[in-house]
Design a protein around this motif. Structure first.
Motif, PDB file in Angstrom:
ATOM      1  N   ARG A  57       0.381  -1.417  -0.120  1.00 18.93           N
ATOM      2  CA  ARG A  57       0.083  -0.134  -0.482  1.00 18.93           C
ATOM      3  C   ARG A  57       1.112   1.666  -0.158  1.00 18.93           C
ATOM      4  N   LEU A  58       1.819   0.898   0.435  1.00 18.25           N
ATOM      5  CA  LEU A  58       2.888   2.490   1.134  1.00 18.25           C
ATOM      6  C   LEU A  58       4.023   2.083  -0.600  1.00 18.25           C
ATOM      7  N   SER A  59       3.747   1.365  -1.128  1.00 20.72           N
ATOM      8  CA  SER A  59       5.039   1.480  -1.907  1.00 20.72           C
ATOM      9  C   SER A  59       5.459   2.683  -3.064  1.00 20.72           C
ATOM     10  N   HIS A  60       4.526   3.189  -3.287  1.00 23.20           N
ATOM     11  CA  HIS A  60       4.791   4.406  -3.880  1.00 23.20           C
ATOM     12  C   HIS A  60       5.226   5.569  -3.345  1.00 23.20           C
ATOM     13  N   ILE A  61       5.285   5.419  -2.298  1.00 24.42           N
ATOM     14  CA  ILE A  61       5.857   7.004  -1.547  1.00 24.42           C
ATOM     15  C   ILE A  61       7.883   6.780  -1.434  1.00 24.42           C
TER      16      ILE A  61
END
Length: 301
Positions: A57-61
């Motif tokens: 869920r946080l891979s784009h950050i």
């Protein structure tokens, strides 16, 4: 336009607006934002991705790197005031990521201006040479070491970087030799002090374990000093800081003063719950009692 809206509808809309709760920083919606920030902070400080669902869920950050505020342009600007030239920086480091490990290691290992905390560690073996009680020498060394550390900003650098190092293996590798050298300094100093005082440590307290404990205690006190600096002057007792008394308390527990060979946990059990003795008629040996069956003799295990 409002003239074409029935008065009843206007009154209903106005009442609806007034009835809506005023947004606050503690309402349910605010907590959604706060929870999201807390999740990001927790993920940033994790040693690695522990939750596959959360990591996805946080891979784009893109989390900031360690010491993200330390910009190359600022470093060059300060250095040029001392006579360096901008192009000379890039002849040595092509990127900031190449520069950062060298900068951190240099910051940690460069000479101190004034009181060097490492000198207080190296002076531990000389405590037996001082006149007066040994405790006075331990207090002087402990108080001097803590006072020197809290005066130097670099003491807080490892506390700042430590939780982030697993995410920056290159920086971790660069810092490892210095950390090992600091541990060896503690081990050597404490081993020489124990030898000179002719002390016998309890079996679980090897010099390496002692050094690790003292370092951990010191890290904790340095951090607490920054969080609550006003607590330390008021926590002094009879001329010693709470850190110095903590070191003395640790030594009392770690040294095998009676040469029993017992570990500290066995000594604690015997002191708190000593083995009961069963009254017995005085026999040939003149003994008034014997330990109960299965009880350790002489308080041993």
């Amino acid at each position: 336009m409002l003239g074409h809206i029935p008065v009843a509808d206007l009154l209903h809309w106005s009442e609806k607006v007034r009835s809506q709760p005023h947004p606050t920083r503690h309402d349910a919606t605010a907590q959604q934002f706060l929870a999201a920030a807390a999740e990001l902070i927790d993920t940033y400080l994790e040693a690695g991705p522990n939750d596959a669902r959360r990591s996805a869920r946080l891979s784009h950050i893109r989390f900031p790197s360690a010491l993200d505020w330390l910009r190359t342009d600022d470093v060059i600007a300060v250095a040029t005031k001392a006579g360096a030239r901008r192009q000379e920086f890039f002849r040595r480091w092509a990127t900031r990521d190449e520069f950062l490990p060298d900068a951190v290691v240099y910051a940690l290992l460069r000479d101190y201006d004034g009181d060097d905390p490492r000198q207080h560690v190296r002076q531990l073996p000389s405590i037996p040479d001082t006149t007066g009680p040994v405790s006075r020498g331990v207090i002087a060394a402990a108080d001097g070491l803590l006072a020197a550390l809290v005066r130097h900003p670099r003491s807080y650098l490892m506390l700042h970087l430590g939780p982030l190092l697993p995410r920056h293996p290159g920086l971790w590798s660069a810092l490892l030799p210095g950390a090992c050298a600091a541990t060896r300094t503690w081990i050597d100093a404490y081993q020489r002090l124990v030898t000179r005082l002719d002390l016998t440590m309890r079996p679980e307290w090897t010099t390496k374990r002692v050094a690790l404990v003292l370092q951990a205690m010191l890290d904790g006190f340095v951090l607490r000093y920054r969080l609550n600096p006003h607590d330390y002057p008021t926590s002094r007792w009879a001329g010693a800081s709470i850190f110095a008394d903590a070191v003395i308390a640790f030594m009392i527990g770690a040294v095998d003063w009676d040469l029993t060979g017992q570990p500290g946990r066995a000594a604690l059990d015997n002191l708190v719950r000593p083995a009961p003795f069963i009254p017995h008629a005085r026999g040939r040996g003149g003994r008034a009692g014997v330990p109960r069956a299965g009880a350790p003799a002489f308080g041993g295990y």
